[in-house]
Enzyme design. Structure first.
Site, PDB file in Angstrom:
ATOM      1  N   CYS A 115      38.816  36.157  57.812  1.00 52.43           N
ATOM      2  CA  CYS A 115      38.838  34.944  58.628  1.00 52.43           C
ATOM      3  C   CYS A 115      39.535  35.189  59.973  1.00 52.43           C
ATOM      4  O   CYS A 115      38.998  34.851  61.031  1.00 52.43           O
ATOM      5  CB  CYS A 115      39.501  33.808  57.861  1.00 52.43           C
ATOM      6  SG  CYS A 115      41.044  34.246  57.044  1.00 52.43           S
TER       7      CYS A 115
HETATM    8  N1  NDP Z   1      40.121  31.830  50.830  1.00 52.62           N
HETATM    9  C1  NDP Z   1      39.702  32.316  52.000  1.00 52.62           C
HETATM   10  O1  NDP Z   1      39.861  31.688  53.081  1.00 52.62           O
HETATM   11  C2  NDP Z   1      39.005  33.620  52.064  1.00 52.62           C
HETATM   12  C3  NDP Z   1      38.915  34.465  50.975  1.00 52.62           C
HETATM   13  N2  NDP Z   1      38.226  35.662  51.110  1.00 52.62           N
HETATM   14  C4  NDP Z   1      38.128  36.651  50.049  1.00 52.62           C
HETATM   15  O2  NDP Z   1      37.308  36.161  49.001  1.00 52.62           O
HETATM   16  C5  NDP Z   1      37.742  36.711  47.774  1.00 52.62           C
HETATM   17  C6  NDP Z   1      38.039  35.568  46.838  1.00 52.62           C
HETATM   18  O3  NDP Z   1      39.109  34.828  47.424  1.00 52.62           O
HETATM   19  P1  NDP Z   1      39.358  33.321  47.050  1.00 52.62           P
HETATM   20  O4  NDP Z   1      38.076  32.647  46.790  1.00 52.62           O
HETATM   21  O5  NDP Z   1      40.235  32.797  48.106  1.00 52.62           O
HETATM   22  O6  NDP Z   1      40.174  33.535  45.698  1.00 52.62           O
HETATM   23  P2  NDP Z   1      40.377  32.579  44.455  1.00 52.62           P
HETATM   24  O7  NDP Z   1      41.628  33.050  43.826  1.00 52.62           O
HETATM   25  O8  NDP Z   1      40.286  31.170  44.867  1.00 52.62           O
HETATM   26  O9  NDP Z   1      39.131  32.912  43.514  1.00 52.62           O
HETATM   27  C7  NDP Z   1      38.914  34.141  42.886  1.00 52.62           C
HETATM   28  C8  NDP Z   1      37.970  33.899  41.718  1.00 52.62           C
HETATM   29  O10 NDP Z   1      37.609  35.141  41.135  1.00 52.62           O
HETATM   30  C9  NDP Z   1      37.731  34.997  39.716  1.00 52.62           C
HETATM   31  N3  NDP Z   1      37.929  36.322  39.137  1.00 52.62           N
HETATM   32  C10 NDP Z   1      39.058  37.087  39.146  1.00 52.62           C
HETATM   33  N4  NDP Z   1      38.812  38.284  38.572  1.00 52.62           N
HETATM   34  C11 NDP Z   1      37.515  38.261  38.187  1.00 52.62           C
HETATM   35  C12 NDP Z   1      36.650  39.198  37.537  1.00 52.62           C
HETATM   36  N5  NDP Z   1      37.082  40.405  37.173  1.00 52.62           N
HETATM   37  N6  NDP Z   1      35.360  38.846  37.302  1.00 52.62           N
HETATM   38  C13 NDP Z   1      34.900  37.634  37.659  1.00 52.62           C
HETATM   39  N7  NDP Z   1      35.660  36.697  38.262  1.00 52.62           N
HETATM   40  C14 NDP Z   1      36.944  37.005  38.527  1.00 52.62           C
HETATM   41  C15 NDP Z   1      38.903  34.069  39.543  1.00 52.62           C
HETATM   42  O11 NDP Z   1      38.894  33.503  38.254  1.00 52.62           O
HETATM   43  P3  NDP Z   1      40.290  33.024  37.590  1.00 52.62           P
HETATM   44  O12 NDP Z   1      40.719  31.841  38.370  1.00 52.62           O
HETATM   45  O13 NDP Z   1      39.907  32.733  36.185  1.00 52.62           O
HETATM   46  O14 NDP Z   1      41.240  34.182  37.727  1.00 52.62           O
HETATM   47  C16 NDP Z   1      38.615  33.039  40.631  1.00 52.62           C
HETATM   48  O15 NDP Z   1      37.684  32.085  40.202  1.00 52.62           O
HETATM   49  C17 NDP Z   1      39.007  37.529  48.038  1.00 52.62           C
HETATM   50  O16 NDP Z   1      38.692  38.895  48.056  1.00 52.62           O
HETATM   51  C18 NDP Z   1      39.451  37.043  49.393  1.00 52.62           C
HETATM   52  O17 NDP Z   1      40.064  38.116  50.044  1.00 52.62           O
HETATM   53  C19 NDP Z   1      37.600  35.950  52.284  1.00 52.62           C
HETATM   54  C20 NDP Z   1      37.681  35.155  53.377  1.00 52.62           C
HETATM   55  C21 NDP Z   1      38.450  33.950  53.358  1.00 52.62           C
HETATM   56  C1  X2W Z   2      46.556  31.805  54.438  1.00 54.34           C
HETATM   57  C2  X2W Z   2      46.241  33.153  53.825  1.00 54.34           C
HETATM   58  O1  X2W Z   2      46.918  33.599  52.915  1.00 54.34           O
HETATM   59  N1  X2W Z   2      45.221  33.819  54.324  1.00 54.34           N
HETATM   60  C3  X2W Z   2      44.801  35.114  53.826  1.00 54.34           C
HETATM   61  C4  X2W Z   2      43.561  35.583  54.527  1.00 54.34           C
HETATM   62  C5  X2W Z   2      42.326  34.911  54.091  1.00 54.34           C
HETATM   63  C6  X2W Z   2      41.087  35.737  54.382  1.00 54.34           C
HETATM   64  O2  X2W Z   2      40.502  35.942  55.388  1.00 54.34           O
HETATM   65  O3  X2W Z   2      40.651  36.361  53.403  1.00 54.34           O
HETATM   66  P1  X2W Z   2      40.465  37.837  53.019  1.00 54.34           P
HETATM   67  O4  X2W Z   2      41.340  37.886  51.841  1.00 54.34           O
HETATM   68  O5  X2W Z   2      39.070  37.929  52.718  1.00 54.34           O
HETATM   69  O6  X2W Z   2      40.824  38.822  54.021  1.00 54.34           O
HETATM   70  C7  X2W Z   2      45.847  36.190  54.085  1.00 54.34           C
HETATM   71  O7  X2W Z   2      46.534  36.146  55.094  1.00 54.34           O
HETATM   72  O8  X2W Z   2      45.850  37.168  53.320  1.00 54.34           O
END
Ligand code: NDP
Ligand code: X2W
Length: 312
Positions: A115
């Site tokens: 992000c």
């Molecule tokens: N939030 C954001 O703004 C952003 C996030 N991302 C990336 O996206 C990815 C997910 O992040 P985010 O959605 O925030 O994380 P969350 O913690 O909200 O969600 C992760 C999900 O993955 C599930 N999970 C964990 N391990 C496994 C597995 N082995 N197999 C299947 N499912 C699994 C978890 O289930 P459970 O809850 O049961 O553990 C949970 O539902 C990360 O790599 C993050 O870096 C990228 C850009 C922005």
């Molecule tokens: C507020 C907050 O914790 N933000 C996350 C970044 C979120 C994001 O871009 O996700 P990726 O995990 O995919 O890089 C951090 O700084 O690690």
């Protein structure tokens, strides 16, 4: 119809990808039984059935799923931060340059950008490429994100604990996982100083890049170059020089783009000044994650890139 499997469908990013794709006229979501969401053989079966699998998983789990995809020759769009500077992966920022969409379209492995880097790279790369800013400048970035950027764990903390701060800086060891990505794709000589922070709001992001200019270059020229470069990009808006577009004007807030795939770039200064700031505003879960993922899926599957990228 094309089939998409979202590995990590119940997480913050996965849910937002799903919410977008249910409105997609050409994509059918194939879902894993929640009781089997960590079952490797079930994942393998769905990956083989899908045209593309989107990984919305923690980094270690994403690595495991990529091993499966490599064994089976499946296509992957990875939203985790593991592969953003990795060999053999295409960086999923379609607006990076004129060649990027074709690379995404033809790739087996596409990595969705982080992000914070999305805003920073879209600001810096074209200005450095045009020679208006230097690749060797000591860049520093201050940014604030909604707490959904920290996934379910941070959301739970902000929405259920009563001791959460209004605002807090973090990443103060200066080794944030986004640094390599910002440096590589902005073509910087040095790693920037990056001070991220989180605010007590769910979605939205602002990244600030303070700039001191040398020589004849003006802040107005920076704005004009950005406006020229992104003139045909649907999701990038470049505001007029020194214009703050915000419902809360004169304050510039992280708000206004929630649930969209838009990013807004601004150059703020006074006419004739040799210093000012570059600013990127986006929804960390939109253009910063799930909106971008759907845009990339559209490109990978040969659809118009704007289908179902917004939630509103
Ligand atoms: N939030 C954001 O703004 C952003 C996030 N991302 C990336 O996206 C990815 C997910 O992040 P985010 O959605 O925030 O994380 P969350 O913690 O909200 O969600 C992760 C999900 O993955 C599930 N999970 C964990 N391990 C496994 C597995 N082995 N197999 C299947 N499912 C699994 C978890 O289930 P459970 O809850 O049961 O553990 C949970 O539902 C990360 O790599 C993050 O870096 C990228 C850009 C922005
Ligand atoms: C507020 C907050 O914790 N933000 C996350 C970044 C979120 C994001 O871009 O996700 P990726 O995990 O995919 O890089 C951090 O700084 O690690």
């Amino acid at each position: 119809m094309k089939k998409v499997f979202i590995d990590g469908e119940t997480g913050t990013t996965g849910l937002q990808v799903k919410d977008r794709l249910v409105n997609h006229p050409h994509i059918e979501i194939i879902s894993i039984d929640p009781a089997k969401k960590r079952d490797v053989e079930e994942k393998r079966r769905l990956m083989k059935e899908a045209d593309v699998t989107v990984l919305c998983l923690p980094d270690d789990a994403a690595k495991d799923s990529v091993l499966l995809a490599k064994q089976e020759g499946c296509r992957i769009l990875d939203a985790s931060s593991v592969h953003r500077v990795a060999e053999g992966w295409v960086y999923g920022l379609p607006e990076l340059d004129v060649t990027q969409r074709d690379k995404i379209k033809n790739a087996q492995f596409v990595s969705n950008p982080g992000c914070y880097p999305t805003g920073v790279i879209l600001l810096l790369k074209p200005l450095i490429e045009a020679g208006l800013l230097s690749a060797s400048y000591d860049y520093s970035i201050n940014a604030v994100s909604g707490y959904s950027g920290g996934g379910n764990a941070l959301i739970d903390r902000f929405e259920s604990a009563d001791d959460t701060p209004i605002f807090g800086a973090y990443g103060l060891a200066f080794n944030h996982k986004h640094l390599a990505e910002m440096k590589k794709w902005s073509d910087l000589d040095k790693t920037p100083i990056f001070v991220p922070s989180v605010g007590n709001f769910r979605q939205g992001m602002l990244s600030f890049l303070p700039i001191q200019l040398n020589g004849d270059v003006t802040m107005e020229q920076l704005q004009a170059k950005l406006a020229e470069v992104y003139a045909n990009d649907t999701f990038v808006t470049v505001n007029g020089f020194n214009v703050i577009v915000d419902n809360a004007t004169p304050f510039l807030t992280p708000h206004g783009l929630e649930d969209t795939n838009q990013i807004e770039l601004s150059v703020l200064s006074e006419p004739g000044n040799k210093s000012g700031i570059l600013v990127a505003k986006l929804d960390n879960l939109g253009k910063g994650a799930s909106g971008a993922a759907v845009q990339n899926l559209n490109i990978m599957l040969g659809f118009d890139e704007d289908i179902a990228v917004n939630l509103r």
